[in-house]
Scaffold this motif. Structure first.
Motif, PDB file in Angstrom:
ATOM      1  N   SER A 108       0.808  -1.224   0.000  1.00 28.31           N
ATOM      2  CA  SER A 108       0.000   0.000   0.000  1.00 28.31           C
ATOM      3  C   SER A 108       0.840   1.273   0.000  1.00 28.31           C
ATOM      4  CB  SER A 108      -0.965   0.004   1.193  1.00 28.31           C
ATOM      5  OG  SER A 108      -0.284  -0.127   2.419  1.00 28.31           O
TER       6      SER A 108
ATOM      7  N   THR B 155       1.474   1.794  -3.528  1.00 30.99           N
ATOM      8  CA  THR B 155       0.246   2.258  -4.181  1.00 30.99           C
ATOM      9  C   THR B 155       0.078   3.754  -3.992  1.00 30.99           C
ATOM     10  OG1 THR B 155      -0.800   0.118  -3.789  1.00 30.99           O
ATOM     11  CG2 THR B 155      -2.248   1.957  -4.316  1.00 30.99           C
TER      12      THR B 155
ATOM     13  N   ALA C 234      -6.298   5.671  -1.856  1.00 30.90           N
ATOM     14  CA  ALA C 234      -5.865   4.402  -2.449  1.00 30.90           C
ATOM     15  C   ALA C 234      -5.328   3.462  -1.374  1.00 30.90           C
ATOM     16  CB  ALA C 234      -4.797   4.653  -3.515  1.00 30.90           C
TER      17      ALA C 234
ATOM     18  N   ALA D 217      -6.849  -0.244  -0.079  1.00 29.59           N
ATOM     19  CA  ALA D 217      -6.052  -1.464   0.105  1.00 29.59           C
ATOM     20  C   ALA D 217      -6.301  -2.068   1.477  1.00 29.59           C
ATOM     21  CB  ALA D 217      -4.568  -1.148  -0.082  1.00 29.59           C
TER      22      ALA D 217
ATOM     23  N   LEU E  86      -1.303  -6.069  -4.804  1.00 29.80           N
ATOM     24  CA  LEU E  86      -0.975  -4.670  -5.024  1.00 29.80           C
ATOM     25  C   LEU E  86       0.245  -4.499  -5.920  1.00 29.80           C
ATOM     26  CD1 LEU E  86      -1.649  -3.164  -1.479  1.00 29.80           C
ATOM     27  CD2 LEU E  86      -2.886  -2.666  -3.595  1.00 29.80           C
TER      28      LEU E  86
ATOM     29  N   VAL F 177      -1.296  -4.282  -9.191  1.00 34.60           N
ATOM     30  CA  VAL F 177      -2.066  -3.040  -9.240  1.00 34.60           C
ATOM     31  C   VAL F 177      -1.139  -1.844  -9.444  1.00 34.60           C
ATOM     32  CG1 VAL F 177      -3.518  -1.465  -7.893  1.00 34.60           C
ATOM     33  CG2 VAL F 177      -3.974  -3.924  -7.852  1.00 34.60           C
ATOM     34  N   ASN F 178      -0.048  -1.813  -8.717  1.00 34.52           N
ATOM     35  CA  ASN F 178       0.895  -0.702  -8.840  1.00 34.52           C
ATOM     36  C   ASN F 178       1.529  -0.650 -10.228  1.00 34.52           C
ATOM     37  OD1 ASN F 178       0.310  -0.213  -6.170  1.00 34.52           O
ATOM     38  ND2 ASN F 178       2.187  -1.108  -5.374  1.00 34.52           N
TER      39      ASN F 178
END
Length: 298
Positions: free
Chosen positions: A44, A47, A72, A76, A102, A105-106
């Motif tokens: 996170s 992120t 964001a 998470a 993540l 996602v990142n």
């Protein structure tokens, strides 16, 4: 000359420690208040950095980008909380699952493993190009964070989160929905982690998919160092959070000293582990020493 190198490096360590201190407060919420081993933070914080940098590159105002980075991170934490409360996944595994997810996602957010942002082209909130200003801004963010959290944990919801961490069974007997408290606590914790990620990405001028690797170790180190060194002095809740920030600053000062002594940067993970192990062992060793003194006195 080498002494001056260390002196010149210390302000940067303080600035970095203050930023990561905000992340460490998030770890403090889960580790100390909720008694929840949350590993989401390794993902996170990246992120938060990714969202902040990409939004600023797209023309967003730095504070708007920072707010989105915070949200964001909160999202998470919400996912981790739902993994645990809605699907019955154990705390450690729920954090690991979020952390792994993540990473992808990142990568999606940035479109690459690394995105840079130039302080000369963008009006960043803080930058390592101006460390005194970065320290000032970081201090203001730390103070605002502690003030808001001090107020929040005095509310009914905040007290419910603390009660859940102290004794979940007793909290349920008192009518507290512990699942909701866990979700709120994890959401709040990772919101702070996302905020720290957004600040740190601006400070270093880039977001990297691996920027959060080992973040949980740094967060735990800050919490433990703060508790060991300032636990008896700082009994007030706000001061305990401040001790966590001091712990983060001291951690980075120690790292700066270690690098100044000539150790390789590749040894930093080992050094971090040893620092955490040392401060974890201090309360135990202190207790053993006290028992021996009592026995000798008897």
């Amino acid at each position: 000359m080498r002494i001056m190198d260390l002196v010149n490096a210390l302000p940067g360590s303080v600035a970095q420690g203050l930023i990561w201190g905000i992340m460490a407060i998030g770890v403090y919420i889960t580790y100390k208040l909720l008694d929840y081993a949350d590993l989401t933070v390794d993902g996170s914080i990246g992120t938060g950095g990714a969202v902040a940098v990409v939004m600023m590159l797209g023309g967003a105002h730095p504070y708007v980008a920072l707010l989105c980075a915070t949200l964001a991170g909160a999202l998470a934490g919400l996912v981790t909380g739902l993994f645990h409360t809605a699907f019955g996944i154990p705390p450690i595994l729920s954090g690991i699952l979020s952390q792994l997810g993540l990473y992808s996602v990142n990568m999606r957010i940035m479109g690459a493993s690394n995105r840079a942002i130039n302080v000369n082209q963008y009006d960043l909130i803080l930058s390592l190009r101006d460390i005194p200003h970065a320290i000032l801004v970081s201090v203001l963010f730390v103070a605002a964070t502690i003030a808001v959290l001090y107020w929040f944990f005095g509310t009914e919801v905040g007290r419910g989160i603390r009660a859940t961490g102290n004794n979940a069974n007793m909290s349920r007997a008192q009518g507290i929905n512990t699942n909701i408290m866990i979700v709120i606590g994890l959401t709040l914790s990772n919101a702070l982690v996302g905020l720290a990620g957004g600040l740190y990405a601006q400070y270093q001028g880039s977001a990297d998919v691996n920027m959060g690797r080992g973040a949980i170790v740094i967060g735990l180190a800050a919490v433990i160092i703060g508790a060991v060194l300032f636990g008896k002095l700082f009994q007030n809740f706000a001061l305990r959070m401040l001790s966590v920030v001091f712990g983060a600053v001291l951690y980075y000062v120690v790292i700066a000293v270690v690098l100044w002594l000539g150790l390789e940067t590749t040894d930093l993970k080992l050094i971090s582990a040893l620092i955490v192990a040392l401060f974890l062992a201090i309360p135990y060793l202190r207790g053993r020493w006290t028992i021996r003194r009592i026995r000798r006195g008897a």
